[in-house]
Scaffold this motif. Structure first.
Motif, PDB file in Angstrom:
ATOM      1  N   PHE A 105       0.818  -1.208   0.000  1.00 23.76           N
ATOM      2  CA  PHE A 105       0.000   0.000   0.000  1.00 23.76           C
ATOM      3  C   PHE A 105       0.855   1.263   0.000  1.00 23.76           C
ATOM      4  O   PHE A 105       0.459   2.294  -0.572  1.00 23.76           O
ATOM      5  N   ALA A 106       2.030   1.193   0.608  1.00 23.77           N
ATOM      6  CA  ALA A 106       2.942   2.344   0.601  1.00 23.77           C
ATOM      7  C   ALA A 106       3.347   2.695  -0.828  1.00 23.77           C
ATOM      8  O   ALA A 106       3.542   3.878  -1.157  1.00 23.77           O
ATOM      9  N   TYR A 144      -8.987  -5.737  -4.578  1.00 31.60           N
ATOM     10  CA  TYR A 144      -9.612  -4.454  -4.911  1.00 31.60           C
ATOM     11  C   TYR A 144      -8.549  -3.467  -5.405  1.00 31.60           C
ATOM     12  O   TYR A 144      -8.760  -2.761  -6.404  1.00 31.60           O
ATOM     13  N   TRP A 145      -7.407  -3.435  -4.708  1.00 31.09           N
ATOM     14  CA  TRP A 145      -6.366  -2.490  -5.119  1.00 31.09           C
ATOM     15  C   TRP A 145      -5.748  -2.870  -6.452  1.00 31.09           C
ATOM     16  O   TRP A 145      -5.367  -2.002  -7.235  1.00 31.09           O
ATOM     17  N   PHE A 180       1.085  -6.429  -4.673  1.00 30.19           N
ATOM     18  CA  PHE A 180      -0.249  -6.960  -4.377  1.00 30.19           C
ATOM     19  C   PHE A 180      -0.476  -8.321  -5.052  1.00 30.19           C
ATOM     20  O   PHE A 180      -1.168  -9.181  -4.497  1.00 30.19           O
ATOM     21  N   GLU A 181       0.071  -8.514  -6.233  1.00 28.50           N
ATOM     22  CA  GLU A 181      -0.029  -9.822  -6.876  1.00 28.50           C
ATOM     23  C   GLU A 181       0.670 -10.882  -6.027  1.00 28.50           C
ATOM     24  O   GLU A 181       0.160 -12.007  -5.865  1.00 28.50           O
ATOM     25  N   ALA A 229     -11.030  -5.431 -14.487  1.00 24.14           N
ATOM     26  CA  ALA A 229     -12.357  -6.031 -14.333  1.00 24.14           C
ATOM     27  C   ALA A 229     -12.266  -7.386 -13.630  1.00 24.14           C
ATOM     28  O   ALA A 229     -13.100  -7.714 -12.771  1.00 24.14           O
ATOM     29  N   GLN A 230     -11.244  -8.153 -13.949  1.00 21.99           N
ATOM     30  CA  GLN A 230     -11.085  -9.466 -13.327  1.00 21.99           C
ATOM     31  C   GLN A 230     -10.822  -9.326 -11.830  1.00 21.99           C
ATOM     32  O   GLN A 230     -11.369 -10.094 -11.024  1.00 21.99           O
ATOM     33  N   ALA A 231     -10.008  -8.353 -11.445  1.00 18.84           N
ATOM     34  CA  ALA A 231      -9.701  -8.158 -10.029  1.00 18.84           C
ATOM     35  C   ALA A 231     -10.942  -7.727  -9.250  1.00 18.84           C
ATOM     36  O   ALA A 231     -11.220  -8.258  -8.164  1.00 18.84           O
ATOM     37  N   PHE A 232     -11.702  -6.776  -9.783  1.00 19.40           N
ATOM     38  CA  PHE A 232     -12.924  -6.334  -9.098  1.00 19.40           C
ATOM     39  C   PHE A 232     -13.944  -7.472  -9.023  1.00 19.40           C
ATOM     40  O   PHE A 232     -14.622  -7.644  -8.008  1.00 19.40           O
ATOM     41  N   ASP A 233     -14.048  -8.238 -10.097  1.00 20.91           N
ATOM     42  CA  ASP A 233     -14.986  -9.347 -10.108  1.00 20.91           C
ATOM     43  C   ASP A 233     -14.600 -10.409  -9.077  1.00 20.91           C
ATOM     44  O   ASP A 233     -15.476 -11.061  -8.483  1.00 20.91           O
ATOM     45  N   THR A 234     -13.299 -10.580  -8.839  1.00 20.59           N
ATOM     46  CA  THR A 234     -12.840 -11.526  -7.820  1.00 20.59           C
ATOM     47  C   THR A 234     -13.326 -11.114  -6.442  1.00 20.59           C
ATOM     48  O   THR A 234     -13.754 -11.956  -5.639  1.00 20.59           O
TER      49      THR A 234
END
Length: 253
Positions: A140-141, A173-174, A155-156, A189-194
């Motif tokens: 996040f930093a 989400y990030w 994040f991955e 889109a794939q990340a938000f859908d997850t």
């Protein structure tokens, strides 16, 4: 009497060759007829070929004209898509307020950053071990310093190493936010859908629905975008994301 017959026979013999010689000649018209037929056939064949060539030339010109029209329509569609995407981005910025600029003129929601940061701090003692919390804060930093490439890598790695952490939904989400900022819309889109499909109890679901609706709009999937945002308003009417979705739809989104 005999002399008379001899004379007549002699005269007849003389007249016979003359009559044969004087008879009109009968020409063989078969060869001539065939020749005329061949000439007519050749003439017709040549004319037919010329007609076909003219028709082919006209078709080639028509194909070229249609191809030019298709190229023109493709260009117009591309321009309309770009304008539509920019329109949605402008609406998003007006509805969401203070955002941080990313690559390609895209934005990362500053308010979402604050909310996710807060949830990371308050929820860490519940179900997240020290390593997960530290890795999340390091990732996040990088968002806060606008190192989007580094944040994506971090994040991955986080969702692979800490997929069972209570921060995993926030990490996905990030990733959605970061890929959106880099204009990698399919990955976003794939990340938000997850978040929506695999972490249905997470508090980030309404935010993920709102962001996924905007991503779909930028992808040119206007109807899917509206349907998702309308579902968000119906299911989470009192959430901030639901309010923003309602405002976005009312603004023409």
């Amino acid at each position: 009497m005999k002399h008379s017959l001899k004379w007549l026979c002699g005269a007849g013999a003389l007249l016979l060759p003359l009559s044969v010689m004087a008879a009109p000649a009968v020409e063989d018209l078969t060869a001539q007829s065939n020749s005329l037929y061949q000439q007519a056939n050749t003439h017709m064949s040549g004319g037919g070929t010329l007609t076909l060539l003219n028709q082919l030339d006209e078709q080639v010109q028509e194909i070229a004209r249609l191809r030019g029209r298709v190229d023109e329509l493709e260009y117009q569609f591309k321009r309309m898509t770009e304008m539509s995407q920019q329109r949605y981005l402008d609406l998003e910025q007006r509805v969401s307020g203070g955002d941080s600029a990313g690559e390609n003129g895209q934005v990362v929601d500053a308010q979402a950053a604050s909310a996710v940061s807060g949830s990371a701090s308050t929820g860490s003692s519940v179900a997240s071990n020290g390593d997960a919390q530290k890795d999340y804060e390091n990732a996040f930093a990088k968002v806060q310093s606008r190192d989007f490439d580094g944040a994506i890598v971090a994040f991955e790695a986080f969702v692979v190493d800490h997929g069972d952490s209570n921060l995993a939904a926030n990490a996905h989400y990030w990733l959605g936010e970061l890929y959106s900022a880099k204009n990698q819309l399919d990955s976003s889109a794939q990340a938000f859908d997850t978040v929506i499909s695999e972490y249905s109890q997470s508090s980030k679901v309404p935010d993920a629905m709102y962001k996924l609706g905007l991503v779909k709009a930028r992808q040119g999937k206007a109807q899917e975008s509206r349907t998702l945002l309308q579902t968000l308003v119906k299911q989470y009417p009192d959430s901030k994301a639901g309010t923003m979705a309602k405002d976005f739809l009312a603004s023409g989104g």
